[in-house]
Design a protein around this motif. Sequence first.
Motif, PDB file in Angstrom:
ATOM      1  N   LEU A   1     -13.869 -29.239  -3.461  1.00  0.00           N
ATOM      2  CA  LEU A   1     -12.432 -28.963  -3.371  1.00  0.00           C
ATOM      3  C   LEU A   1     -12.129 -27.491  -3.626  1.00  0.00           C
ATOM      4  N   PHE A   2     -12.865 -26.911  -4.564  1.00  0.00           N
ATOM      5  CA  PHE A   2     -12.755 -25.481  -4.884  1.00  0.00           C
ATOM      6  C   PHE A   2     -13.003 -24.682  -3.599  1.00  0.00           C
ATOM      7  N   GLY A   3     -14.120 -24.977  -2.919  1.00  0.00           N
ATOM      8  CA  GLY A   3     -14.453 -24.253  -1.689  1.00  0.00           C
ATOM      9  C   GLY A   3     -13.468 -24.547  -0.577  1.00  0.00           C
TER      10      GLY A   3
ATOM     11  N   PHE B   1     -23.090 -27.851  -8.016  1.00  0.00           N
ATOM     12  CA  PHE B   1     -21.669 -27.465  -8.020  1.00  0.00           C
ATOM     13  C   PHE B   1     -21.438 -26.313  -7.048  1.00  0.00           C
ATOM     14  N   GLN B   2     -22.312 -25.290  -7.106  1.00  0.00           N
ATOM     15  CA  GLN B   2     -22.174 -24.154  -6.187  1.00  0.00           C
ATOM     16  C   GLN B   2     -22.437 -24.585  -4.748  1.00  0.00           C
ATOM     17  N   LEU B   3     -23.430 -25.484  -4.578  1.00  0.00           N
ATOM     18  CA  LEU B   3     -23.723 -25.965  -3.223  1.00  0.00           C
ATOM     19  C   LEU B   3     -22.457 -26.608  -2.640  1.00  0.00           C
ATOM     20  N   ALA B   4     -21.782 -27.401  -3.485  1.00  0.00           N
ATOM     21  CA  ALA B   4     -20.560 -28.075  -3.012  1.00  0.00           C
ATOM     22  C   ALA B   4     -19.475 -27.054  -2.662  1.00  0.00           C
ATOM     23  N   ILE B   5     -19.372 -25.968  -3.433  1.00  0.00           N
ATOM     24  CA  ILE B   5     -18.373 -24.928  -3.113  1.00  0.00           C
ATOM     25  C   ILE B   5     -18.644 -24.388  -1.708  1.00  0.00           C
ATOM     26  N   THR B   6     -19.917 -24.069  -1.448  1.00  0.00           N
ATOM     27  CA  THR B   6     -20.247 -23.449  -0.158  1.00  0.00           C
ATOM     28  C   THR B   6     -20.012 -24.433   0.991  1.00  0.00           C
ATOM     29  N   ILE B   7     -20.315 -25.719   0.749  1.00  0.00           N
ATOM     30  CA  ILE B   7     -20.068 -26.719   1.798  1.00  0.00           C
ATOM     31  C   ILE B   7     -18.558 -26.834   2.025  1.00  0.00           C
ATOM     32  N   GLY B   8     -17.791 -26.836   0.930  1.00  0.00           N
ATOM     33  CA  GLY B   8     -16.335 -26.929   1.051  1.00  0.00           C
ATOM     34  C   GLY B   8     -15.763 -25.810   1.915  1.00  0.00           C
ATOM     35  N   ILE B   9     -16.313 -24.600   1.758  1.00  0.00           N
ATOM     36  CA  ILE B   9     -15.818 -23.464   2.545  1.00  0.00           C
ATOM     37  C   ILE B   9     -16.080 -23.712   4.040  1.00  0.00           C
ATOM     38  N   VAL B  10     -17.288 -24.170   4.365  1.00  0.00           N
ATOM     39  CA  VAL B  10     -17.617 -24.398   5.780  1.00  0.00           C
ATOM     40  C   VAL B  10     -16.797 -25.559   6.354  1.00  0.00           C
TER      41      VAL B  10
ATOM     42  N   ILE C   1     -18.056 -10.408  -3.172  1.00  0.00           N
ATOM     43  CA  ILE C   1     -18.324 -11.600  -2.352  1.00  0.00           C
ATOM     44  C   ILE C   1     -17.081 -12.102  -1.604  1.00  0.00           C
ATOM     45  N   ASN C   2     -15.936 -12.118  -2.294  1.00  0.00           N
ATOM     46  CA  ASN C   2     -14.780 -12.707  -1.605  1.00  0.00           C
ATOM     47  C   ASN C   2     -14.112 -11.739  -0.639  1.00  0.00           C
ATOM     48  N   ALA C   3     -14.323 -10.440  -0.847  1.00  0.00           N
ATOM     49  CA  ALA C   3     -13.874  -9.492   0.171  1.00  0.00           C
ATOM     50  C   ALA C   3     -14.619  -9.821   1.463  1.00  0.00           C
TER      51      ALA C   3
ATOM     52  N   PHE D   1     -28.629 -13.153  -0.629  1.00  0.00           N
ATOM     53  CA  PHE D   1     -28.914 -12.686  -1.990  1.00  0.00           C
ATOM     54  C   PHE D   1     -27.905 -13.242  -2.999  1.00  0.00           C
ATOM     55  N   PHE D   2     -26.627 -13.282  -2.602  1.00  0.00           N
ATOM     56  CA  PHE D   2     -25.604 -13.828  -3.502  1.00  0.00           C
ATOM     57  C   PHE D   2     -25.863 -15.308  -3.777  1.00  0.00           C
ATOM     58  N   ALA D   3     -26.214 -16.026  -2.693  1.00  0.00           N
ATOM     59  CA  ALA D   3     -26.274 -17.493  -2.780  1.00  0.00           C
ATOM     60  C   ALA D   3     -27.389 -18.002  -3.687  1.00  0.00           C
TER      61      ALA D   3
ATOM     62  N   LEU E   1     -26.019 -14.494  -8.129  1.00  0.00           N
ATOM     63  CA  LEU E   1     -24.722 -14.482  -8.822  1.00  0.00           C
ATOM     64  C   LEU E   1     -23.861 -15.692  -8.475  1.00  0.00           C
ATOM     65  N   GLY E   2     -24.016 -16.256  -7.269  1.00  0.00           N
ATOM     66  CA  GLY E   2     -23.203 -17.423  -6.893  1.00  0.00           C
ATOM     67  C   GLY E   2     -23.395 -18.576  -7.861  1.00  0.00           C
ATOM     68  N   PRO E   3     -24.560 -19.228  -7.809  1.00  0.00           N
ATOM     69  CA  PRO E   3     -24.744 -20.394  -8.674  1.00  0.00           C
ATOM     70  C   PRO E   3     -24.998 -20.057 -10.139  1.00  0.00           C
TER      71      PRO E   3
ATOM     72  N   SER F   1     -11.808 -15.102 -16.588  1.00  0.00           N
ATOM     73  CA  SER F   1     -12.078 -13.698 -16.205  1.00  0.00           C
ATOM     74  C   SER F   1     -12.553 -13.649 -14.761  1.00  0.00           C
ATOM     75  N   ASN F   2     -13.330 -14.657 -14.367  1.00  0.00           N
ATOM     76  CA  ASN F   2     -13.803 -14.717 -12.989  1.00  0.00           C
ATOM     77  C   ASN F   2     -12.607 -14.834 -12.038  1.00  0.00           C
ATOM     78  N   TRP F   3     -11.650 -15.683 -12.391  1.00  0.00           N
ATOM     79  CA  TRP F   3     -10.479 -15.860 -11.514  1.00  0.00           C
ATOM     80  C   TRP F   3      -9.606 -14.610 -11.481  1.00  0.00           C
TER      81      TRP F   3
ATOM     82  N   ALA G   1     -10.662 -11.529 -11.884  1.00  0.00           N
ATOM     83  CA  ALA G   1     -11.364 -10.529 -11.073  1.00  0.00           C
ATOM     84  C   ALA G   1     -11.285 -10.897  -9.592  1.00  0.00           C
ATOM     85  N   ASN G   2     -11.387 -12.181  -9.292  1.00  0.00           N
ATOM     86  CA  ASN G   2     -11.267 -12.657  -7.911  1.00  0.00           C
ATOM     87  C   ASN G   2      -9.903 -12.242  -7.339  1.00  0.00           C
ATOM     88  N   PHE G   3      -8.856 -12.449  -8.148  1.00  0.00           N
ATOM     89  CA  PHE G   3      -7.494 -12.100  -7.722  1.00  0.00           C
ATOM     90  C   PHE G   3      -7.394 -10.608  -7.401  1.00  0.00           C
TER      91      PHE G   3
END
Length: 457
Positions: free
Chosen positions: A32-34, A150-159, A270-272, A366-368, A371-373, A398-400, A402-404
Amino acid sequence: MAEAGRPTSEHSGQAVFYIAVVAGLAAVGGLLFGYDTGVISGALLYIEKDFRLSDAMQGLVVSAVTLGALVGALAGGTLADRIGRRSTNIGAGLLFILASLICAFAPGVPILIGGRLVVGLAIGLTSVAAPMYIAEVAPARIRGSMVTLFQLAITIGIVVAYGVDEGFSASGSWRWMLGLAVIPGALLAFGLIPMPSSPRWLMRQGREDEARAVLEKIRAGAEVEPEIDEIRADVEAEGSGTWRDLGARSLRPALSVGVGLAVFQQVTGINAVLYYAPKIFQSAGFSSDFVALAATIGIGVVNVLATFIAIWLVDRAGRRPLLIVGTAGMTLTLAVLGFAFDESAAATPEWLGVLTIVCLSVYVVFFAFSLGPIVWLMISEIFPSQYRAPAMAVSAASNWAANFVVSLTFPMLRAAVGSSATFFLYAAFGVLAVVFIVARVPETRGRTLEEIEALWH
Ligand code: BGC
């Protein structure tokens, strides 16, 4: 006799399967996050037409999620201690259902923005409670790969979000794009109801018998007394912690690692890259929307596939080697992009498009696996148990934050100083990140959460 958190091999297969189910369900929060962070770019095109959004309103519709997540992460810290890790995840699932319905049926812009804020709250809760829950139920030797789900699910959610946007693009049904998140929301909320509570949380509540029953179940009949003894000793030695104790000197090294990693995950860009990939491809010379979009989906798929490298290696090679190699690799590709996007050249060279695709793909690989997971993993395992929830909440918030800042400033930075300088800036943060990791981040592979606590003493 079995060591704490390490089941004997005869029970191992069954236990791993059970943990994988628990972790897989909790990881739906990541999906859902992704999904909810990814879906908006496509949906916005049609929302803009229906509601005639101004630029400022567009910005709010997009960034409300990140702001909501910041608040949700902080709230997650309190809730995870009060009502428990599993119940906080269930609460997040219910909020996802509510928020998706608000967005899907929003009669106007203010309600839509409100709905996106609630989506953000749910994402923030999930970003704290899901990795923490998985880390606290998993045996030490597979904890890394389980939390990486959890990170795998984020990446799947994005796709999946890119796919859904594409699927509804002909009809322009943005309400469906946002509303479909109800389905994984329900899976998260109702799927976790029959699952066990975190045994570590139960022990902190003084509910040892229940904790033992859970452990017997999730360790599939392996000897659990050593693990109970280890957790009990930890609870008795450490007492309970509060938000106010977060300033304690003894917690500073761990907190600086948690917050540092969380911020470096974002300021290395990463999000840029993920949010603005089509624009980056266009400025590298791909004028067709189709090619820019196809390349963006390709990057999303690379992100999913490369996460398996982490699932495979994080408990074998360890967290530090992956973090160091991955972050150094990200830095290098960013620097290459910095040189390649030379704004002083008279025209865009033909090779720039291909080089950009190659560099961004390699950067995402490299991210995946680093730093991602590993950021979500390490902030769920490095804190002493009495501070785990609030300290993890502060790291995630702090992550959110910085993301913002990064996603808000990327377009402005590119306009003001150009792509080249922007990539060099992220590369500079990459250099700092590598130095920070080498100097400060401990190795946690194979250690129980209680053994990791002892590392800081
Ligand atoms: C980050 C997100 C990012 C995603 C991409 C996560 O670990 O926290 O900001 O969009 O990875 O895969």
